[in-house]
Motif scaffolding. Structure first.
Motif, PDB file in Angstrom:
ATOM      1  N   CYS A 154      42.423  89.816 -28.035  1.00 11.88           N
ATOM      2  CA  CYS A 154      43.294  89.521 -26.846  1.00 11.88           C
ATOM      3  C   CYS A 154      44.507  90.783 -26.527  1.00 11.88           C
ATOM      4  O   CYS A 154      45.071  91.352 -27.301  1.00 11.88           O
ATOM      5  CB  CYS A 154      44.188  88.325 -27.641  1.00 11.88           C
ATOM      6  N   HIS A 158      47.364  90.108 -25.442  1.00 18.82           N
ATOM      7  CA  HIS A 158      48.721  89.736 -25.802  1.00 18.82           C
ATOM      8  C   HIS A 158      49.166  90.438 -27.075  1.00 18.82           C
ATOM      9  O   HIS A 158      50.250  90.520 -27.200  1.00 18.82           O
ATOM     10  CB  HIS A 158      49.095  88.275 -25.659  1.00 18.82           C
ATOM     11  N   GLY A 159      48.146  90.420 -27.939  1.00 18.08           N
ATOM     12  CA  GLY A 159      48.333  90.890 -29.384  1.00 18.08           C
ATOM     13  C   GLY A 159      47.157  91.519 -29.956  1.00 18.08           C
ATOM     14  O   GLY A 159      46.357  91.866 -29.451  1.00 18.08           O
ATOM     15  N   ASP A 160      47.090  91.012 -31.427  1.00 17.34           N
ATOM     16  CA  ASP A 160      46.176  91.570 -32.254  1.00 17.34           C
ATOM     17  C   ASP A 160      45.209  90.598 -32.451  1.00 17.34           C
ATOM     18  O   ASP A 160      44.540  90.557 -33.838  1.00 17.34           O
ATOM     19  CB  ASP A 160      46.624  92.338 -33.263  1.00 17.34           C
ATOM     20  N   CYS A 161      44.945  89.317 -32.010  1.00 19.29           N
ATOM     21  CA  CYS A 161      43.997  88.278 -32.378  1.00 19.29           C
ATOM     22  C   CYS A 161      42.970  88.297 -31.633  1.00 19.29           C
ATOM     23  O   CYS A 161      42.650  89.049 -30.409  1.00 19.29           O
ATOM     24  CB  CYS A 161      44.729  87.049 -32.104  1.00 19.29           C
ATOM     25  N   CYS A 168      42.563  82.059 -27.286  1.00 17.25           N
ATOM     26  CA  CYS A 168      43.023  83.165 -28.411  1.00 17.25           C
ATOM     27  C   CYS A 168      43.967  81.893 -29.230  1.00 17.25           C
ATOM     28  O   CYS A 168      44.686  81.303 -28.995  1.00 17.25           O
ATOM     29  CB  CYS A 168      44.082  84.284 -27.836  1.00 17.25           C
ATOM     30  N   HIS A 197      48.797  82.723 -29.629  1.00 18.43           N
ATOM     31  CA  HIS A 197      49.592  81.834 -28.788  1.00 18.43           C
ATOM     32  C   HIS A 197      48.901  81.156 -27.713  1.00 18.43           C
ATOM     33  O   HIS A 197      49.693  80.940 -26.614  1.00 18.43           O
ATOM     34  CB  HIS A 197      50.389  82.956 -28.295  1.00 18.43           C
ATOM     35  N   GLY A 198      47.728  80.745 -27.634  1.00 17.12           N
ATOM     36  CA  GLY A 198      46.905  79.996 -26.749  1.00 17.12           C
ATOM     37  C   GLY A 198      46.503  80.470 -25.552  1.00 17.12           C
ATOM     38  O   GLY A 198      46.424  79.768 -24.470  1.00 17.12           O
ATOM     39  N   SER A 199      46.894  81.869 -25.191  1.00 19.48           N
ATOM     40  CA  SER A 199      45.988  82.685 -23.901  1.00 19.48           C
ATOM     41  C   SER A 199      44.558  82.164 -23.731  1.00 19.48           C
ATOM     42  O   SER A 199      43.854  82.108 -24.669  1.00 19.48           O
ATOM     43  CB  SER A 199      46.371  83.913 -23.928  1.00 19.48           C
ATOM     44  N   PRO A 217      50.463  83.168 -22.813  1.00 21.41           N
ATOM     45  CA  PRO A 217      51.495  84.334 -22.373  1.00 21.41           C
ATOM     46  C   PRO A 217      50.708  85.803 -22.109  1.00 21.41           C
ATOM     47  O   PRO A 217      51.565  86.786 -21.412  1.00 21.41           O
ATOM     48  CB  PRO A 217      52.288  84.613 -23.678  1.00 21.41           C
TER      49      PRO A 217
HETATM   50  S1  FES Z   1      48.003  87.300 -29.377  1.00 18.26           S
HETATM   51 FE1  FES Z   1      46.335  86.257 -28.047  1.00 18.26          FE
HETATM   52  S2  FES Z   1      48.108  84.841 -27.240  1.00 18.26           S
HETATM   53 FE2  FES Z   1      49.273  85.924 -28.382  1.00 18.26          FE
END
Ligand code: FES
Length: 167
Positions: A109, A111-114, A127, A130-132, A144
């Motif tokens: 993702c 947005h982060g490391d997922c 994701c 946080h639901g992206s 986000p």
């Molecule tokens: S890490 Fe994917 S939405 Fe935040």
């Protein structure tokens, strides 16, 4: 001005390129044709990773092979696998988006490391952190996250997919 032979070759290449570009049925049909279709690449690969019929180039041009025999989940539409090829710097979700059509996007993702997961029934990736949500072409559908997942052009030759990794 080109010679007659050059002009004829260019004309054949243009016709072949237009036939191959964006045609699911033809791509599926040609996947089993005799000669190596990578040799017949005449147009630059599409940057639309979700398109069918993208004609792969050679490994030297950055194309990486993903054998369908090693990823049976990709044989049916809706199937997906995570392909990690550290030697090729690839960590991607490869998806069979529609019959004979494949797409591949970066697995992590933006947005982060997922790790994102494919939701075939909704034609998107989600994701869990946080639901992206992202489209099959990597575009952001819901934050986000604000940046798209990198999408890789995908072509099929015989029983292999080929992903193009930018060099
Ligand atoms: S890490 Fe994917 S939405 Fe935040």
């Amino acid at each position: 001005m080109s010679s007659g032979a050059d002009g004829s070759r260019l004309e054949r290449r243009a016709v072949l390129g237009s036939l191959l570009h964006g045609t699911c049925a033809l791509a599926a049909f040609c996947a089993g044709c005799g000669p190596d279709w990578r040799e017949a690449t005449v147009l630059p690969p599409s940057t639309d990773a979700g398109a069918c019929g993208v004609t792969p180039g050679s490994p030297g041009e950055g194309w990486v092979e993903v054998k369908l025999s090693e990823h049976p989940a990709l044989r049916e539409p809706g199937g997906s696998v995570v392909v990690r090829l550290p030697e090729a710097l690839l960590d991607v979700v490869v998806m069979h988006t529609a019959s004979g059509c494949f797409a591949a996007v970066w697995h992590i993702c933006t947005h982060g490391d997922c790790s994102v997961s494919y939701v075939p029934g909704e034609a998107l990736l989600e994701c869990p952190c946080h639901g992206s949500r992202f489209g099959e072409d990597g575009r952001v559908l819901r934050g986000p996250a604000t940046r798209p997942l990198h999408a890789f052009p995908v072509g099929r030759v015989g029983d292999s997919l080929w992903l193009h990794r930018p060099r």
